[in-house]
Design an enzyme around this catalytic site. Structure first.
Site, mmCIF file in Angstrom:
data_model
loop_
_atom_site.group_PDB
_atom_site.id
_atom_site.type_symbol
_atom_site.label_atom_id
_atom_site.label_comp_id
_atom_site.label_asym_id
_atom_site.label_seq_id
_atom_site.Cartn_x
_atom_site.Cartn_y
_atom_site.Cartn_z
ATOM 1 N N ARG A 89 0.825 -1.209 0.000
ATOM 2 C CA ARG A 89 0.000 0.000 0.000
ATOM 3 C C ARG A 89 0.860 1.260 0.000
ATOM 4 O O ARG A 89 0.542 2.257 -0.656
ATOM 5 C CB ARG A 89 -0.943 -0.014 1.211
ATOM 6 C CG ARG A 89 -2.107 0.971 1.089
ATOM 7 C CD ARG A 89 -1.815 2.313 1.714
ATOM 8 N NE ARG A 89 -1.301 2.120 3.047
ATOM 9 C CZ ARG A 89 -0.298 2.858 3.539
ATOM 10 N NH1 ARG A 89 0.279 3.804 2.819
ATOM 11 N NH2 ARG A 89 0.134 2.639 4.773
ATOM 12 N N PRO A 133 17.108 14.197 7.598
ATOM 13 C CA PRO A 133 17.667 13.527 8.773
ATOM 14 C C PRO A 133 17.395 14.270 10.082
ATOM 15 O O PRO A 133 17.167 13.638 11.115
ATOM 16 C CB PRO A 133 19.165 13.466 8.465
ATOM 17 C CG PRO A 133 19.242 13.447 6.971
ATOM 18 C CD PRO A 133 18.099 14.305 6.509
ATOM 19 N N TRP A 162 14.408 8.443 4.791
ATOM 20 C CA TRP A 162 13.209 7.619 4.960
ATOM 21 C C TRP A 162 12.265 7.776 3.772
ATOM 22 O O TRP A 162 11.067 7.973 3.930
ATOM 23 C CB TRP A 162 12.489 7.932 6.272
ATOM 24 C CG TRP A 162 13.361 7.855 7.479
ATOM 25 C CD1 TRP A 162 13.661 8.868 8.339
ATOM 26 C CD2 TRP A 162 14.047 6.700 7.970
ATOM 27 N NE1 TRP A 162 14.511 8.426 9.327
ATOM 28 C CE2 TRP A 162 14.765 7.081 9.126
ATOM 29 C CE3 TRP A 162 14.145 5.370 7.537
ATOM 30 C CZ2 TRP A 162 15.544 6.199 9.854
ATOM 31 C CZ3 TRP A 162 14.933 4.488 8.260
ATOM 32 C CH2 TRP A 162 15.615 4.901 9.401
ATOM 33 N N LEU A 239 0.694 15.239 1.551
ATOM 34 C CA LEU A 239 0.638 14.353 2.707
ATOM 35 C C LEU A 239 -0.801 14.085 3.124
ATOM 36 O O LEU A 239 -1.136 12.972 3.547
ATOM 37 C CB LEU A 239 1.425 14.951 3.872
ATOM 38 C CG LEU A 239 2.942 14.931 3.717
ATOM 39 C CD1 LEU A 239 3.597 15.720 4.840
ATOM 40 C CD2 LEU A 239 3.477 13.512 3.683
ATOM 41 N N ARG A 243 -2.286 10.432 3.577
ATOM 42 C CA ARG A 243 -2.845 10.017 4.870
ATOM 43 C C ARG A 243 -4.255 9.469 4.708
ATOM 44 O O ARG A 243 -4.669 8.586 5.462
ATOM 45 C CB ARG A 243 -2.848 11.203 5.831
ATOM 46 C CG ARG A 243 -1.464 11.618 6.296
ATOM 47 C CD ARG A 243 -1.461 13.009 6.897
ATOM 48 N NE ARG A 243 -0.124 13.409 7.298
ATOM 49 C CZ ARG A 243 0.239 14.669 7.536
ATOM 50 N NH1 ARG A 243 -0.646 15.664 7.387
ATOM 51 N NH2 ARG A 243 1.474 14.947 7.902
ATOM 52 N N ARG A 268 -6.861 -24.198 17.182
ATOM 53 C CA ARG A 268 -5.858 -24.466 18.210
ATOM 54 C C ARG A 268 -6.542 -25.038 19.448
ATOM 55 O O ARG A 268 -7.371 -24.355 20.083
ATOM 56 C CB ARG A 268 -5.120 -23.178 18.563
ATOM 57 C CG ARG A 268 -4.159 -23.279 19.747
ATOM 58 C CD ARG A 268 -2.969 -24.162 19.454
ATOM 59 N NE ARG A 268 -1.931 -23.998 20.469
ATOM 60 C CZ ARG A 268 -0.824 -24.716 20.544
ATOM 61 N NH1 ARG A 268 -0.611 -25.662 19.631
ATOM 62 N NH2 ARG A 268 0.070 -24.495 21.485
ATOM 63 N N LEU A 338 -2.288 -15.946 19.047
ATOM 64 C CA LEU A 338 -1.489 -16.947 18.365
ATOM 65 C C LEU A 338 -0.315 -17.453 19.197
ATOM 66 O O LEU A 338 0.338 -18.425 18.807
ATOM 67 C CB LEU A 338 -0.970 -16.391 17.038
ATOM 68 C CG LEU A 338 -1.880 -16.619 15.818
ATOM 69 C CD1 LEU A 338 -3.161 -15.811 15.914
ATOM 70 C CD2 LEU A 338 -1.155 -16.287 14.523
ATOM 71 N N GLU A 363 4.373 9.912 7.806
ATOM 72 C CA GLU A 363 3.358 10.845 7.298
ATOM 73 C C GLU A 363 2.547 11.453 8.433
ATOM 74 O O GLU A 363 1.317 11.555 8.385
ATOM 75 C CB GLU A 363 2.489 10.155 6.253
ATOM 76 C CG GLU A 363 3.313 9.754 5.041
ATOM 77 C CD GLU A 363 2.517 9.114 3.949
ATOM 78 O OE1 GLU A 363 1.340 9.493 3.769
ATOM 79 O OE2 GLU A 363 3.062 8.244 3.258
#
Length: 384
Positions: A89, A133, A162, A239, A243, A268, A338, A363
């Site tokens: 996504r 940064p 990033w 953005l 979002r 389980r 789990l 974001e």
């Protein structure tokens, strides 16, 4: 999982988008995504053309080869893609909302004609350079700058960090300080002085390409600047578009975790019966389903507001804050159901849980969206 029958509210076209995205994830993503996550790879070269052929790239934009679908359709597609993986996504969100949208909204006709058809088809991949940064939540402090010389060309210098799709991108939308304020630049990644090393050793969004961007006297023609916007409203509007996709997408991640937890709880066996037959497990599942339903309602309402042209940035912050938190809580509860199996890639839960830790931050961090809502409620900004 849809106890509120929310998908009954979708139009036939929106359900077709849902089914198309589900089919893509089932055929092209789920068989390999566990391995991609473990290996830290994302097969963009094989997935992008298929996504383009299905109209998933820039699908909420019109013209230039884009599908021109409504906001709810885009949201539903993001939900189904993120049920596969947040990295998938993210790839689609960055391509459509952060790279294509600023060209579509603020670009020149030449920029639109050059890039949008190729990006819509998946032939060209884009990225979005805003975060630095030392300047993440406060982009007004960005140090990346561009200056025109006597020839009229721009010289771009600085760095970003990033950046999803950075090292596989053909074009980067880069935001930089100029003498006239923050401006956006359309930067072909083949331009001399541009480099995008990939960031490794991530434990989240591993099935996604994350990079740094470096600009060392990157020379750009005057036509590289986005002519339609000056100031931070440019990148912030992008953005807000992305979002919106997030607040829908995380509903898919939460649903995938709930589905895995229910399937596991029904099979389980402990103390002579399935653990789904114990009250403590059923309480967890019930609250997970309630949170998922509330997140789905929020996404659908905000999608309808966007289609009506009435969606505000603070409402997007509401959705991003509430829905990411809900999805992360669901993932953590699913992991507890789990048990030890929940930390293996045999099940999707730990993968979604780790991914959502990044989605909580990128974001707009949880803290920033909290302050957006605080200002909306009090009229008093508290960012500094």
């Amino acid at each position: 999982m849809d106890l509120l029958n929310l998908d009954d509210q979708l139009t036939p076209e929106q359900r077709m988008v849902r089914d198309t995205a589900q089919g893509f994830v089932r055929e092209h993503v789920l068989p390999g995504v566990g391995d991609w996550f473990e290996e830290g790879t994302f097969p963009a070269s094989s997935l992008a053309p298929v996504l383009g052929s299905l109209g998933m790239l820039g699908m909420h934009l019109s013209g230039y080869g884009c599908a021109g679908l409504d906001a709810v359709s885009y949201g539903v597609a993001c939900r189904e893609l993120e049920a596969g993986d947040s990295g998938l996504r993210s790839f689609v969100s960055v391509q459509g909302s952060l790279a294509m949208f600023p060209i579509w909204r603020y670009g020149s006709e030449e920029q639109k004609a050059e890039w949008l058809p190729r990006m819509a088809s998946g032939e060209a991949i884009g990225c979005f350079g805003l975060t630095e940064p030392d300047h993440g939540s406060d982009p007004s402090g960005m140090r990346t700058h561009a200056k025109q010389d006597v020839s009229g060309d721009w010289l771009l210098n600085g760095s970003k960090m990033w950046i999803t799709n950075g090292s596989i991108a053909d074009v980067a939308i880069v935001w930089a300080q100029t003498d006239s304020g923050v401006r956006g630049f359309v930067v072909p990644t083949s331009t001399p002085g541009f480099s995008a090393p990939e960031i490794h050793r991530k434990l989240s969004l591993r099935a996604s390409v994350t990079s740094s961007l470096y600009f060392d006297d990157v020379r750009l023609p005057a036509s590289a600047v986005l002519p339609g916007v000056t100031g931070l409203k440019g990148p912030l509007s992008c953005l807000s578009e992305a979002r919106f996709g997030i607040l829908w997408g995380v509903v898919g991640a939460g649903r995938a975790c709930l589905e895995a937890a229910i399937d596991y709880a029904k099979t389980r066996v402990q103390f002579g019966k399935p653990i789904g037959g114990f009250q403590l497990t059923q309480e967890k599942l019930a609250w997970m389903a309630v949170s998922l339903g509330q997140a789905g309602l929020t996404a659908l309402h905000l999608g309808r507001l966007k289609d009506a042209g009435e969606l505000s940035p603070r409402q997007v912050s509401f959705g991003k804050l509430a829905n990411v938190r809900a999805a992360l809580d669901i993932a953590r509860q699913a992991r507890s159901i789990l048990g030890a199996n929940g930390v293996t890639l045999e099940y999707p839960v730990i993968r979604h849980m780790n991914n959502l830790e990044s989605v909580l931050t990128y974001e707009g961090t949880q803290e920033i969206h909290t302050l957006v809502l605080g200002e909306a409620l009090t009229g008093l900004p508290a960012y500094r």
